[in-house]
Scaffold this motif. Structure first.
Motif, mmCIF file in Angstrom:
data_model
loop_
_atom_site.group_PDB
_atom_site.id
_atom_site.type_symbol
_atom_site.label_atom_id
_atom_site.label_comp_id
_atom_site.label_asym_id
_atom_site.label_seq_id
_atom_site.Cartn_x
_atom_site.Cartn_y
_atom_site.Cartn_z
ATOM 1 N N PHE A 47 0.859 -1.186 0.000
ATOM 2 C CA PHE A 47 0.000 0.000 0.000
ATOM 3 C C PHE A 47 0.893 1.232 0.000
ATOM 4 O O PHE A 47 1.911 1.265 0.685
ATOM 5 N N THR A 48 0.483 2.257 -0.747
ATOM 6 C CA THR A 48 1.070 3.576 -0.559
ATOM 7 C C THR A 48 -0.076 4.547 -0.315
ATOM 8 O O THR A 48 -1.203 4.328 -0.757
ATOM 9 N N ALA A 49 0.241 5.599 0.408
ATOM 10 C CA ALA A 49 -0.738 6.653 0.669
ATOM 11 C C ALA A 49 -0.036 7.991 0.495
ATOM 12 O O ALA A 49 1.145 8.132 0.825
ATOM 13 N N THR A 50 -0.768 8.958 -0.027
ATOM 14 C CA THR A 50 -0.200 10.294 -0.148
ATOM 15 C C THR A 50 0.040 10.853 1.252
ATOM 16 O O THR A 50 -0.541 10.390 2.237
ATOM 17 N N ALA A 51 0.902 11.842 1.342
ATOM 18 C CA ALA A 51 1.328 12.373 2.637
ATOM 19 C C ALA A 51 0.188 12.944 3.470
ATOM 20 O O ALA A 51 0.305 13.055 4.694
ATOM 21 N N ASP A 52 -0.923 13.278 2.835
ATOM 22 C CA ASP A 52 -2.057 13.839 3.561
ATOM 23 C C ASP A 52 -2.958 12.767 4.179
ATOM 24 O O ASP A 52 -3.990 13.069 4.763
ATOM 25 N N ILE A 53 -2.565 11.509 4.068
ATOM 26 C CA ILE A 53 -3.285 10.403 4.702
ATOM 27 C C ILE A 53 -2.375 9.782 5.746
ATOM 28 O O ILE A 53 -1.393 9.109 5.411
ATOM 29 N N ASP A 54 -2.689 10.028 7.015
ATOM 30 C CA ASP A 54 -1.835 9.490 8.080
ATOM 31 C C ASP A 54 -2.599 9.102 9.344
ATOM 32 O O ASP A 54 -2.014 8.871 10.393
ATOM 33 N N ALA A 55 -3.914 8.968 9.245
ATOM 34 C CA ALA A 55 -4.711 8.634 10.431
ATOM 35 C C ALA A 55 -4.628 7.151 10.793
ATOM 36 O O ALA A 55 -4.818 6.789 11.959
ATOM 37 N N LYS A 85 -4.350 14.393 -4.502
ATOM 38 C CA LYS A 85 -4.287 14.327 -3.042
ATOM 39 C C LYS A 85 -5.211 13.227 -2.529
ATOM 40 O O LYS A 85 -6.143 12.817 -3.209
ATOM 41 N N LYS A 86 -4.936 12.784 -1.309
ATOM 42 C CA LYS A 86 -5.757 11.783 -0.614
ATOM 43 C C LYS A 86 -6.015 10.536 -1.468
ATOM 44 O O LYS A 86 -7.147 10.146 -1.707
ATOM 45 N N ILE A 87 -4.922 9.902 -1.872
ATOM 46 C CA ILE A 87 -5.004 8.698 -2.701
ATOM 47 C C ILE A 87 -4.300 7.537 -1.998
ATOM 48 O O ILE A 87 -3.181 7.687 -1.499
ATOM 49 N N ILE A 88 -4.966 6.391 -1.978
ATOM 50 C CA ILE A 88 -4.359 5.136 -1.528
ATOM 51 C C ILE A 88 -4.135 4.299 -2.780
ATOM 52 O O ILE A 88 -5.049 4.105 -3.586
ATOM 53 N N ARG A 89 -2.914 3.810 -2.947
ATOM 54 C CA ARG A 89 -2.574 2.923 -4.053
ATOM 55 C C ARG A 89 -2.303 1.530 -3.502
ATOM 56 O O ARG A 89 -1.787 1.395 -2.391
ATOM 57 N N VAL A 90 -2.612 0.522 -4.304
ATOM 58 C CA VAL A 90 -2.448 -0.868 -3.882
ATOM 59 C C VAL A 90 -1.752 -1.643 -4.994
ATOM 60 O O VAL A 90 -2.077 -1.479 -6.168
#
Length: 126
Positions: A47-55, A85-90
């Motif tokens: 998984f990767t997440a953009t820096a604005d996703i950290d919860a 922004k606010k993207i999760i990649r799999v």
């Protein structure tokens, strides 16, 4: 049987545990349903997440789906100027008899803009 990679991505409405988990479940379920993958055939997940996703880590949602024996890693996506922004990649690695051309990659929400050339039937309403 070969190991194949299946790409997926989804946009997240907000940086909250609830929104991240819901988006992760949605994209993972779409990926396995569309490609007819059984959980026991999953080799690993990145998984990767953009820096604005950290919860929360996206892998948490997969664990809650019962993927307790699947190796998973979460990374922060490279920051590129003017990117979504606010993207999760799999990247889902699976054991399958399908050839590469038969794999359907799943991009949902705003993430469809990332790779329109790879979007499959699920994204086109078929």
């Amino acid at each position: 049987m070969a190991i194949r990679g299946i790409r997926g991505a989804i946009s997240v409405e907000e940086n909250s545990v609830t929104a991240i988990n819901a988006a992760t479940v949605k994209v993972l379920q779409s990926m396995i349903t569309t490609n007819q993958i059984a959980v026991e055939d999953i080799v690993s997940v990145f998984f990767t997440a953009t820096a604005d996703i950290d919860a929360v880590y996206p892998a948490q949602a997969a664990r809650e789906m019962g993927w307790v024996n699947v190796p998973m890693l979460c990374f922060q996506e490279m920051q590129v100027r003017d990117s979504l922004k606010k993207i999760i990649r799999v990247l889902l690695h699976v054991n399958t008899d399908k050839n590469q051309a038969e794999i359907i990659h799943v991009y949902l929400g705003e993430a469809q803009k990332l790779r329109p050339d790879l979007t499959g039937e699920i994204n086109n309403g078929k």
